[in-house]
Design a protein around this motif. Sequence first.
Motif, PDB file in Angstrom:
ATOM      1  N   ILE A   8       0.926  -1.355  -0.160  1.00 13.10           N
ATOM      2  CA  ILE A   8       0.013   0.015   0.008  1.00 13.10           C
ATOM      3  C   ILE A   8       0.822   1.243  -0.013  1.00 13.10           C
ATOM      4  CG2 ILE A   8      -1.750   1.219   1.052  1.00 13.10           C
ATOM      5  CD1 ILE A   8      -2.624  -1.454   2.584  1.00 13.10           C
ATOM      6  N   ASP A   9       0.702   2.063  -0.770  1.00 19.27           N
ATOM      7  CA  ASP A   9       1.531   3.288  -1.133  1.00 19.27           C
ATOM      8  C   ASP A   9       0.480   4.570  -0.860  1.00 19.27           C
ATOM      9  OD1 ASP A   9       4.161   4.263  -1.719  1.00 19.27           O
ATOM     10  OD2 ASP A   9       3.125   5.302  -3.373  1.00 19.27           O
ATOM     11  N   ILE A  10       0.528   5.501   0.066  1.00 15.72           N
ATOM     12  CA  ILE A  10      -0.273   6.533   0.462  1.00 15.72           C
ATOM     13  C   ILE A  10       0.745   7.802   0.178  1.00 15.72           C
ATOM     14  CG2 ILE A  10      -1.744   7.431   1.752  1.00 15.72           C
ATOM     15  CD1 ILE A  10      -2.091   4.500   2.999  1.00 15.72           C
ATOM     16  N   ARG A  11       0.101   8.946  -0.112  1.00 18.04           N
ATOM     17  CA  ARG A  11       0.741  10.109   0.015  1.00 18.04           C
ATOM     18  C   ARG A  11      -0.310  10.930   0.325  1.00 18.04           C
ATOM     19  NH1 ARG A  11       5.560   9.524  -2.567  1.00 18.04           N
ATOM     20  NH2 ARG A  11       5.543   8.228  -4.263  1.00 18.04           N
ATOM     21  N   SER A  54       3.032   7.571  14.252  1.00 18.01           N
ATOM     22  CA  SER A  54       4.084   7.988  13.313  1.00 18.01           C
ATOM     23  C   SER A  54       3.631   9.239  12.414  1.00 18.01           C
ATOM     24  CB  SER A  54       4.646   6.788  12.670  1.00 18.01           C
ATOM     25  OG  SER A  54       3.479   6.375  11.623  1.00 18.01           O
ATOM     26  N   VAL A  55       2.720   9.057  11.785  1.00 18.48           N
ATOM     27  CA  VAL A  55       2.161  10.094  10.826  1.00 18.48           C
ATOM     28  C   VAL A  55       2.047  11.778  11.807  1.00 18.48           C
ATOM     29  CG1 VAL A  55       0.152  11.032   9.473  1.00 18.48           C
ATOM     30  CG2 VAL A  55       0.900   8.691   9.221  1.00 18.48           C
ATOM     31  N   LEU A  70       4.496  17.173   2.196  1.00 16.66           N
ATOM     32  CA  LEU A  70       3.756  15.759   2.097  1.00 16.66           C
ATOM     33  C   LEU A  70       4.274  14.599   3.078  1.00 16.66           C
ATOM     34  CD1 LEU A  70       3.305  15.128  -1.848  1.00 16.66           C
ATOM     35  CD2 LEU A  70       1.513  16.271  -0.159  1.00 16.66           C
ATOM     36  N   VAL A  71       3.345  13.901   3.088  1.00 11.60           N
ATOM     37  CA  VAL A  71       3.521  12.733   4.126  1.00 11.60           C
ATOM     38  C   VAL A  71       3.485  11.563   3.180  1.00 11.60           C
ATOM     39  CG1 VAL A  71       3.323  11.357   6.104  1.00 11.60           C
ATOM     40  CG2 VAL A  71       2.858  13.756   6.167  1.00 11.60           C
ATOM     41  N   HIS A  72       4.431  10.624   3.026  1.00  8.95           N
ATOM     42  CA  HIS A  72       4.455   9.653   2.275  1.00  8.95           C
ATOM     43  C   HIS A  72       4.594   8.245   2.897  1.00  8.95           C
ATOM     44  CE1 HIS A  72       6.690   7.137  -0.983  1.00  8.95           C
ATOM     45  NE2 HIS A  72       5.478   6.640  -0.618  1.00  8.95           N
ATOM     46  N   LEU A  73       3.449   7.263   2.797  1.00  3.82           N
ATOM     47  CA  LEU A  73       3.486   6.039   3.693  1.00  3.82           C
ATOM     48  C   LEU A  73       3.475   5.105   2.584  1.00  3.82           C
ATOM     49  CD1 LEU A  73       0.949   7.985   5.120  1.00  3.82           C
ATOM     50  CD2 LEU A  73       1.493   6.194   6.711  1.00  3.82           C
ATOM     51  N   SER A  74       4.509   3.854   3.265  1.00  8.29           N
ATOM     52  CA  SER A  74       4.591   2.652   2.498  1.00  8.29           C
ATOM     53  C   SER A  74       4.149   1.569   3.597  1.00  8.29           C
ATOM     54  CB  SER A  74       6.097   2.562   1.926  1.00  8.29           C
ATOM     55  OG  SER A  74       6.027   1.253   1.402  1.00  8.29           O
ATOM     56  N   ILE A  75       3.100   0.732   3.155  1.00  9.48           N
ATOM     57  CA  ILE A  75       3.054  -0.220   3.971  1.00  9.48           C
ATOM     58  C   ILE A  75       2.802  -1.692   3.316  1.00  9.48           C
ATOM     59  CG2 ILE A  75       1.209  -1.394   5.759  1.00  9.48           C
ATOM     60  CD1 ILE A  75      -0.101   1.387   5.434  1.00  9.48           C
ATOM     61  N   SER A  76       3.794  -2.424   3.621  1.00  9.37           N
ATOM     62  CA  SER A  76       4.023  -3.940   3.061  1.00  9.37           C
ATOM     63  C   SER A  76       3.912  -5.023   4.023  1.00  9.37           C
ATOM     64  CB  SER A  76       5.019  -3.897   2.123  1.00  9.37           C
ATOM     65  OG  SER A  76       6.164  -3.772   3.002  1.00  9.37           O
ATOM     66  N   ILE A  77       3.362  -6.114   3.206  1.00  6.11           N
ATOM     67  CA  ILE A  77       3.380  -7.323   4.102  1.00  6.11           C
ATOM     68  C   ILE A  77       4.233  -8.331   3.091  1.00  6.11           C
ATOM     69  CG2 ILE A  77       2.380  -9.167   5.203  1.00  6.11           C
ATOM     70  CD1 ILE A  77       0.322  -7.270   6.220  1.00  6.11           C
ATOM     71  N   PHE A  87       7.871   8.446   5.204  1.00  2.00           N
ATOM     72  CA  PHE A  87       8.745   9.304   4.732  1.00  2.00           C
ATOM     73  C   PHE A  87       8.289  10.658   5.055  1.00  2.00           C
ATOM     74  CE2 PHE A  87       8.770   5.562   2.080  1.00  2.00           C
ATOM     75  CZ  PHE A  87       9.920   5.371   1.883  1.00  2.00           C
ATOM     76  N   ASP A  88       9.373  11.650   5.291  1.00  4.15           N
ATOM     77  CA  ASP A  88       8.870  13.250   5.534  1.00  4.15           C
ATOM     78  C   ASP A  88      10.025  14.049   4.602  1.00  4.15           C
ATOM     79  OD1 ASP A  88      11.465  14.034   7.149  1.00  4.15           O
ATOM     80  OD2 ASP A  88      11.113  12.404   8.531  1.00  4.15           O
ATOM     81  N   GLU A  89       9.795  15.420   4.512  1.00  5.81           N
ATOM     82  CA  GLU A  89      10.593  16.254   3.855  1.00  5.81           C
ATOM     83  C   GLU A  89      11.239  17.001   4.680  1.00  5.81           C
ATOM     84  OE1 GLU A  89       7.611  18.110   1.201  1.00  5.81           O
ATOM     85  OE2 GLU A  89       7.535  15.922   0.253  1.00  5.81           O
TER      86      GLU A  89
END
Length: 145
Positions: A8-11, A54-55, A70-77, A87-89
Amino acid sequence: MDKNRIEIDIRIPNQTRYLRLIGRIGEELANGLDEYAGNRNTLAYYINLVLTESVINTITHANARDPDKLVHLSISIEHDELVIRVFDEGEGFDITRVPPPDFEGLAEGGRGVFLIRSIMDSVNYLKTGSGNVLEMRKSLIVNRH
């Protein structure tokens, strides 16, 4: 794509109004893990907590509430491991220097990092090309058929 792999990739804009949505995504992810051998409700709660903490830290501290970031999240299993990357800037900080929270006093701060470290198996905060990434990992116990 491997049927046992989830990505899952979210911005999102650097705004707290998306916290509930992010938490719900984590809960739905946990509730959909049919092969998970543990309590899915507990896992859903933990993932929600880790994601929202975390966000909020990213929005407030790393991105300094800057509405242009922006805030970028990556969630994986994959391979029975949950990996969450936020991810932050921002400029970044040394996560190892965050003091334990003062549970006796009224002082705020440090509780989010403490909770994340308590829930996840590993927590690292690393520099990237355009900012930083908080990488959190947790092994998942699964039923093998």
